[in-house]
Design an enzyme around this catalytic site. Structure first.
Site, PDB file in Angstrom:
ATOM      1  N   HIS A  80     -33.428  15.525 -15.685  1.00  0.00           N
ATOM      2  CA  HIS A  80     -32.311  15.510 -14.753  1.00  0.00           C
ATOM      3  C   HIS A  80     -31.412  14.316 -15.060  1.00  0.00           C
ATOM      4  O   HIS A  80     -31.785  13.166 -14.825  1.00  0.00           O
ATOM      5  CB  HIS A  80     -32.832  15.440 -13.317  1.00  0.00           C
ATOM      6  CG  HIS A  80     -33.648  16.637 -12.933  1.00  0.00           C
ATOM      7  ND1 HIS A  80     -34.264  16.763 -11.705  1.00  0.00           N
ATOM      8  CD2 HIS A  80     -33.943  17.779 -13.613  1.00  0.00           C
ATOM      9  CE1 HIS A  80     -34.906  17.926 -11.655  1.00  0.00           C
ATOM     10  NE2 HIS A  80     -34.719  18.544 -12.799  1.00  0.00           N
TER      11      HIS A  80
ATOM     12  N   ASP B  76     -31.379  23.283 -15.995  1.00  0.00           N
ATOM     13  CA  ASP B  76     -30.244  22.579 -16.610  1.00  0.00           C
ATOM     14  C   ASP B  76     -28.902  22.827 -15.918  1.00  0.00           C
ATOM     15  O   ASP B  76     -27.842  22.664 -16.532  1.00  0.00           O
ATOM     16  CB  ASP B  76     -30.114  22.945 -18.092  1.00  0.00           C
ATOM     17  CG  ASP B  76     -31.349  22.588 -18.897  1.00  0.00           C
ATOM     18  OD1 ASP B  76     -31.678  21.401 -18.977  1.00  0.00           O
ATOM     19  OD2 ASP B  76     -32.000  23.518 -19.417  1.00  0.00           O
TER      20      ASP B  76
END
Length: 397
Positions: free
Chosen positions: A38, A8
């Site tokens: 993503h 992340d």
């Protein structure tokens, strides 16, 4: 490109920025599977959370799923539909493992059975697919979709191993997997060399080094090599780009020394997940990120994301050492490769550690580069490519 944290860190937006700033022949996915998340936001406002397609897809950059990528044809079909079915931009290595609904169901049953001792999982069967492949030479692979008889036989073997599930139809799975084979181009291993010979490519990693199957805090890890090791098997020479946020985050269970729930840190694309658990955020963990750099074999350059956040969060700091029951600890010493007992020992120690020395830098970019021993060549001050600043490394033209 790898994430030097727990995932992340902003890999999607970094890949999008790289594809926007210069011609890119293809984005190559080299680990993980459909559990990637993503996020890419275009200046127009269009947003997509990429799972299996590369994060350059919105700019028309082709994606190649290498043999190290676990491919899930069912979830891939859903992602493709959300993107307008850009199958012409997708190639898949014939040796890429295929995740099935039986793998996913087994993964979820196994995680539920752990109760409060959950390892942390996306519940998509990635680890189960890898485990099955290690013990079954006939595990389904992408190239099998070219032979209907072989495909059915191998999918039937998966069903036999896990047991029939009334919610999963073998015939329907075979049909979806065959449709996948007709929609995408299945290629041999030499295709990577061809792509590399035709122009610059971006290797897009998934998850983070601190979740690596051999280097992360076992057992709260992934069944995936998240370092540069897979890239090194595919490409003899490449620029090692590490990605970090100005603050550290972790999704799911496992040690997180600098977690601080009192910090008002924004998170528009992450939250509590059914399988992953809570999303946590905290101060920049230089100790853990230095460990990630070390076990990666070093990085050549850094991309730092969320540089706009510290100005809005005055309590945010950088942690440069841990306090382990009164003992200062500024380096996590890597153990022997593939020594999971050593990694589990680190997990026990990190669960007892607390932040030690902390400070708030005036120059976050310079401080992070100095702490991690590499120049910051990309700064991200917001979600789009227009919010990125490309910085030349010292000594480069």
């Amino acid at each position: 490109m790898v994430d030097l944290g727990y995932g992340d860190a902003g890999k999607g937006t970094v890949v999008d920025a790289l594809c926007a700033s210069a011609p890119v022949r293809a984005v190559l996915r080299f680990n993980g599977g459909g559990q990637a998340a993503h996020n890419v936001v275009l200046p127009s406002g269009r947003h997509h959370t990429f799972a299996q397609f590369g994060s350059g897809t919105l700019r028309g950059v082709p994606t190649h799923l290498t043999r190290f990528m676990v491919v899930d044809p069912l979830s891939l079909a859903l992602e493709a539909a959300a993107l307008g079915n850009p199958f012409h931009l997708l190639t898949v290595d014939e040796n890429a493992p295929l995740a099935t609904p039986w793998h996913r169901a087994a993964n979820q049953r196994r995680e539920v059975a752990r109760g409060a001792a959950r390892h942390g999982s996306c519940g998509l069967g990635i680890g189960e697919t890898m485990a099955y492949g290690l013990s079954h030479a006939d595990a389904p692979r992408a190239g099998d979709v070219r032979s209907p008889a072989l495909l059915r036989r191998r999918l039937a073997a998966v069903e036999d191993f896990y047991g029939a599930d009334p919610q999963i139809s073998l015939d329907e799975v075979v049909d979806v997997f065959r449709a996948f084979g007709q929609a995408v181009s299945i290629v041999g291993g030499a295709y990577v060399d061809r792509l590399l010979g035709e122009g610059p490519c971006v290797f897009e990693g998934a998850q983070g080094v601190l979740l690596d199957e051999w280097r992360g805090w076992h057992p709260h890890t992934t069944w995936s090599t998240t370092t540069f090791d897979n890239v090194a098997e595919l490409c003899p020479s490449f620029v090692r780009l590490g990605v970090v946020r100005t603050y550290t985050t972790r999704h799911g269970a496992g040690p997180f020394v600098t977690a601080d729930p009192t910090l008002a840190l924004p998170e528009p694309h992450n939250g509590v997940g059914e399988w992953q658990g809570a999303f946590r955020a905290g101060h920049f963990d230089a100790v853990a990120h230095r460990y990630a750099v070390e076990v990666c074999g070093g990085v050549d350059e850094l991309a730092v994301t969320h540089l706009d956040v510290p100005a809005r969060v005055p309590g945010l700091r950088v942690c440069t050492s841990y306090d382990l029951e009164g003992v200062a600890w500024n380096r996590i010493v890597p153990g022997p490769f593939r020594d999971l007992a050593y990694q589990e020992g680190l997990t026990t120690l990190l669960a007892r550690a607390r932040p030690g020395a902390t400070h708030r830098p005036d120059d976050w970019t310079g401080e992070i580069g100095s702490l991690l021993g590499a120049p910051v060549t990309l700064e991200s001050w917001g979600p789009t490519a227009d919010d990125k600043r490309h910085v030349a490394a010292k000594g480069s033209a």
